[in-house]
Motif scaffolding. Sequence first.
Motif, PDB file in Angstrom:
ATOM      1  N   LEU A  47       0.829  -1.210   0.000  1.00  0.00           N
ATOM      2  CA  LEU A  47       0.000   0.000   0.000  1.00  0.00           C
ATOM      3  C   LEU A  47       0.863   1.260   0.000  1.00  0.00           C
ATOM      4  O   LEU A  47       0.507   2.263  -0.631  1.00  0.00           O
ATOM      5  N   GLU A  48       1.997   1.230   0.684  1.00  0.00           N
ATOM      6  CA  GLU A  48       2.903   2.377   0.666  1.00  0.00           C
ATOM      7  C   GLU A  48       3.467   2.596  -0.732  1.00  0.00           C
ATOM      8  O   GLU A  48       3.600   3.741  -1.178  1.00  0.00           O
ATOM      9  N   GLU A  49       3.790   1.519  -1.449  1.00  0.00           N
ATOM     10  CA  GLU A  49       4.257   1.649  -2.835  1.00  0.00           C
ATOM     11  C   GLU A  49       3.152   2.226  -3.714  1.00  0.00           C
ATOM     12  O   GLU A  49       3.409   3.063  -4.576  1.00  0.00           O
ATOM     13  N   GLN A  50       1.920   1.785  -3.484  1.00  0.00           N
ATOM     14  CA  GLN A  50       0.793   2.291  -4.273  1.00  0.00           C
ATOM     15  C   GLN A  50       0.579   3.786  -3.996  1.00  0.00           C
ATOM     16  O   GLN A  50       0.325   4.561  -4.919  1.00  0.00           O
ATOM     17  N   VAL A  51       0.700   4.195  -2.751  1.00  0.00           N
ATOM     18  CA  VAL A  51       0.548   5.609  -2.405  1.00  0.00           C
ATOM     19  C   VAL A  51       1.655   6.429  -3.064  1.00  0.00           C
ATOM     20  O   VAL A  51       1.406   7.523  -3.593  1.00  0.00           O
ATOM     21  N   ALA A  53       3.241   5.732  -5.852  1.00  0.00           N
ATOM     22  CA  ALA A  53       2.956   5.806  -7.283  1.00  0.00           C
ATOM     23  C   ALA A  53       1.842   6.811  -7.558  1.00  0.00           C
ATOM     24  O   ALA A  53       1.910   7.580  -8.527  1.00  0.00           O
ATOM     25  N   GLN A  54       0.822   6.831  -6.715  1.00  0.00           N
ATOM     26  CA  GLN A  54      -0.271   7.778  -6.894  1.00  0.00           C
ATOM     27  C   GLN A  54       0.191   9.215  -6.647  1.00  0.00           C
ATOM     28  O   GLN A  54      -0.250  10.137  -7.329  1.00  0.00           O
ATOM     29  N   GLN A  55       1.095   9.417  -5.709  1.00  0.00           N
ATOM     30  CA  GLN A  55       1.628  10.748  -5.469  1.00  0.00           C
ATOM     31  C   GLN A  55       2.444  11.222  -6.667  1.00  0.00           C
ATOM     32  O   GLN A  55       2.368  12.390  -7.053  1.00  0.00           O
ATOM     33  N   ALA A  56       3.204  10.312  -7.274  1.00  0.00           N
ATOM     34  CA  ALA A  56       3.956  10.682  -8.470  1.00  0.00           C
ATOM     35  C   ALA A  56       3.006  11.030  -9.609  1.00  0.00           C
ATOM     36  O   ALA A  56       3.244  11.989 -10.366  1.00  0.00           O
ATOM     37  N   ASN A  57       1.902  10.284  -9.726  1.00  0.00           N
ATOM     38  CA  ASN A  57       0.901  10.577 -10.749  1.00  0.00           C
ATOM     39  C   ASN A  57       0.256  11.939 -10.503  1.00  0.00           C
ATOM     40  O   ASN A  57       0.041  12.713 -11.440  1.00  0.00           O
ATOM     41  N   VAL A  58      -0.061  12.242  -9.248  1.00  0.00           N
ATOM     42  CA  VAL A  58      -0.654  13.535  -8.910  1.00  0.00           C
ATOM     43  C   VAL A  58       0.312  14.663  -9.243  1.00  0.00           C
ATOM     44  O   VAL A  58      -0.090  15.703  -9.797  1.00  0.00           O
ATOM     45  N   GLU A  59       1.587  14.466  -8.960  1.00  0.00           N
ATOM     46  CA  GLU A  59       2.582  15.500  -9.269  1.00  0.00           C
ATOM     47  C   GLU A  59       2.680  15.737 -10.772  1.00  0.00           C
ATOM     48  O   GLU A  59       2.762  16.879 -11.219  1.00  0.00           O
ATOM     49  N   SER A  60       2.661  14.660 -11.563  1.00  0.00           N
ATOM     50  CA  SER A  60       2.732  14.843 -13.015  1.00  0.00           C
ATOM     51  C   SER A  60       1.473  15.533 -13.540  1.00  0.00           C
ATOM     52  O   SER A  60       1.547  16.379 -14.440  1.00  0.00           O
ATOM     53  N   LEU A  61       0.319  15.214 -12.963  1.00  0.00           N
ATOM     54  CA  LEU A  61      -0.921  15.886 -13.374  1.00  0.00           C
ATOM     55  C   LEU A  61      -0.909  17.363 -12.972  1.00  0.00           C
ATOM     56  O   LEU A  61      -1.403  18.215 -13.723  1.00  0.00           O
ATOM     57  N   GLN A  62      -0.326  17.672 -11.837  1.00  0.00           N
ATOM     58  CA  GLN A  62      -0.217  19.073 -11.423  1.00  0.00           C
ATOM     59  C   GLN A  62       0.722  19.837 -12.348  1.00  0.00           C
ATOM     60  O   GLN A  62       0.471  21.004 -12.667  1.00  0.00           O
ATOM     61  N   GLU A  63       1.803  19.177 -12.799  1.00  0.00           N
ATOM     62  CA  GLU A  63       2.710  19.811 -13.769  1.00  0.00           C
ATOM     63  C   GLU A  63       1.989  20.085 -15.078  1.00  0.00           C
ATOM     64  O   GLU A  63       2.153  21.152 -15.679  1.00  0.00           O
ATOM     65  N   GLN A  64       1.173  19.120 -15.544  1.00  0.00           N
ATOM     66  CA  GLN A  64       0.410  19.329 -16.769  1.00  0.00           C
ATOM     67  C   GLN A  64      -0.586  20.473 -16.593  1.00  0.00           C
ATOM     68  O   GLN A  64      -0.769  21.288 -17.504  1.00  0.00           O
ATOM     69  N   GLN A  65      -1.228  20.540 -15.439  1.00  0.00           N
ATOM     70  CA  GLN A  65      -2.176  21.610 -15.182  1.00  0.00           C
ATOM     71  C   GLN A  65      -1.457  22.956 -15.179  1.00  0.00           C
ATOM     72  O   GLN A  65      -1.978  23.946 -15.707  1.00  0.00           O
ATOM     73  N   ALA A  66      -0.276  23.003 -14.604  1.00  0.00           N
ATOM     74  CA  ALA A  66       0.487  24.252 -14.588  1.00  0.00           C
ATOM     75  C   ALA A  66       0.873  24.667 -16.008  1.00  0.00           C
ATOM     76  O   ALA A  66       0.885  25.858 -16.337  1.00  0.00           O
ATOM     77  N   ARG A  67       1.185  23.690 -16.873  1.00  0.00           N
ATOM     78  CA  ARG A  67       1.497  24.011 -18.268  1.00  0.00           C
ATOM     79  C   ARG A  67       0.293  24.617 -18.969  1.00  0.00           C
ATOM     80  O   ARG A  67       0.429  25.520 -19.785  1.00  0.00           O
ATOM     81  N   TRP A  68      -0.909  24.087 -18.677  1.00  0.00           N
ATOM     82  CA  TRP A  68      -2.109  24.595 -19.340  1.00  0.00           C
ATOM     83  C   TRP A  68      -2.477  25.992 -18.862  1.00  0.00           C
ATOM     84  O   TRP A  68      -3.318  26.657 -19.478  1.00  0.00           O
ATOM     85  N   ASP A  69      -1.890  26.469 -17.783  1.00  0.00           N
ATOM     86  CA  ASP A  69      -2.117  27.844 -17.341  1.00  0.00           C
ATOM     87  C   ASP A  69      -1.317  28.845 -18.161  1.00  0.00           C
ATOM     88  O   ASP A  69      -1.582  30.041 -18.113  1.00  0.00           O
ATOM     89  N   ASP A  70      -0.346  28.381 -18.928  1.00  0.00           N
ATOM     90  CA  ASP A  70       0.493  29.247 -19.750  1.00  0.00           C
ATOM     91  C   ASP A  70      -0.170  29.469 -21.111  1.00  0.00           C
ATOM     92  O   ASP A  70      -0.439  28.507 -21.836  1.00  0.00           O
ATOM     93  N   PRO A  71      -0.455  30.724 -21.499  1.00  0.00           N
ATOM     94  CA  PRO A  71      -1.101  30.976 -22.793  1.00  0.00           C
ATOM     95  C   PRO A  71      -0.262  30.520 -23.991  1.00  0.00           C
ATOM     96  O   PRO A  71      -0.808  30.105 -25.012  1.00  0.00           O
ATOM     97  N   ALA A  72       1.044  30.561 -23.883  1.00  0.00           N
ATOM     98  CA  ALA A  72       1.899  30.119 -24.993  1.00  0.00           C
ATOM     99  C   ALA A  72       1.751  28.611 -25.218  1.00  0.00           C
ATOM    100  O   ALA A  72       1.747  28.146 -26.366  1.00  0.00           O
ATOM    101  N   TYR A  73       1.619  27.864 -24.140  1.00  0.00           N
ATOM    102  CA  TYR A  73       1.438  26.417 -24.270  1.00  0.00           C
ATOM    103  C   TYR A  73       0.084  26.101 -24.908  1.00  0.00           C
ATOM    104  O   TYR A  73      -0.021  25.221 -25.748  1.00  0.00           O
TER     105      TYR A  73
END
Length: 151
Positions: A47-51, A53-73
Amino acid sequence: MPSARPAPQLRVSWLLLVVVGLVVAGFVVLAPSVGLLIEQRRDIAALEEQVAAQQANVESLQEQQARWDDPAYIEAQARDRLFFVYPGETSFVVLDDRTTLETATADVPSATLEEPEDDWAAAAASSFLIAGLTTAGPSSFGEPAEIGEPQ
């Protein structure tokens, strides 16, 4: 003449039997609990490994969301994915994206024109007329003719 000595006998005291019995009883009582503890530790580690992995997924999704805040992107994605252009710009889309190696090995058609053996236009017209004017069902027609066979 040597004197015959009796073989040494194993003396078991009651205290030794009680201690061995208590140790065996302790193993019997504690073995299921220890097995359960080991299984729970294994589950916790999974379960700790699963958590993680999910935290890494959340971080990558937050990075993608931050990219979509940029008008140039957003502009770059609209140009790449949707082929949007500004007024006055000309957009070119390459439909043949084969590599040069695949293009070089393609068969080159002959430069001479060849006369077809069958009149395909007459065959299509007769097929259309036969299909429209017949009253027979599809099972009465039999197997379809092969291409190039005379009818």
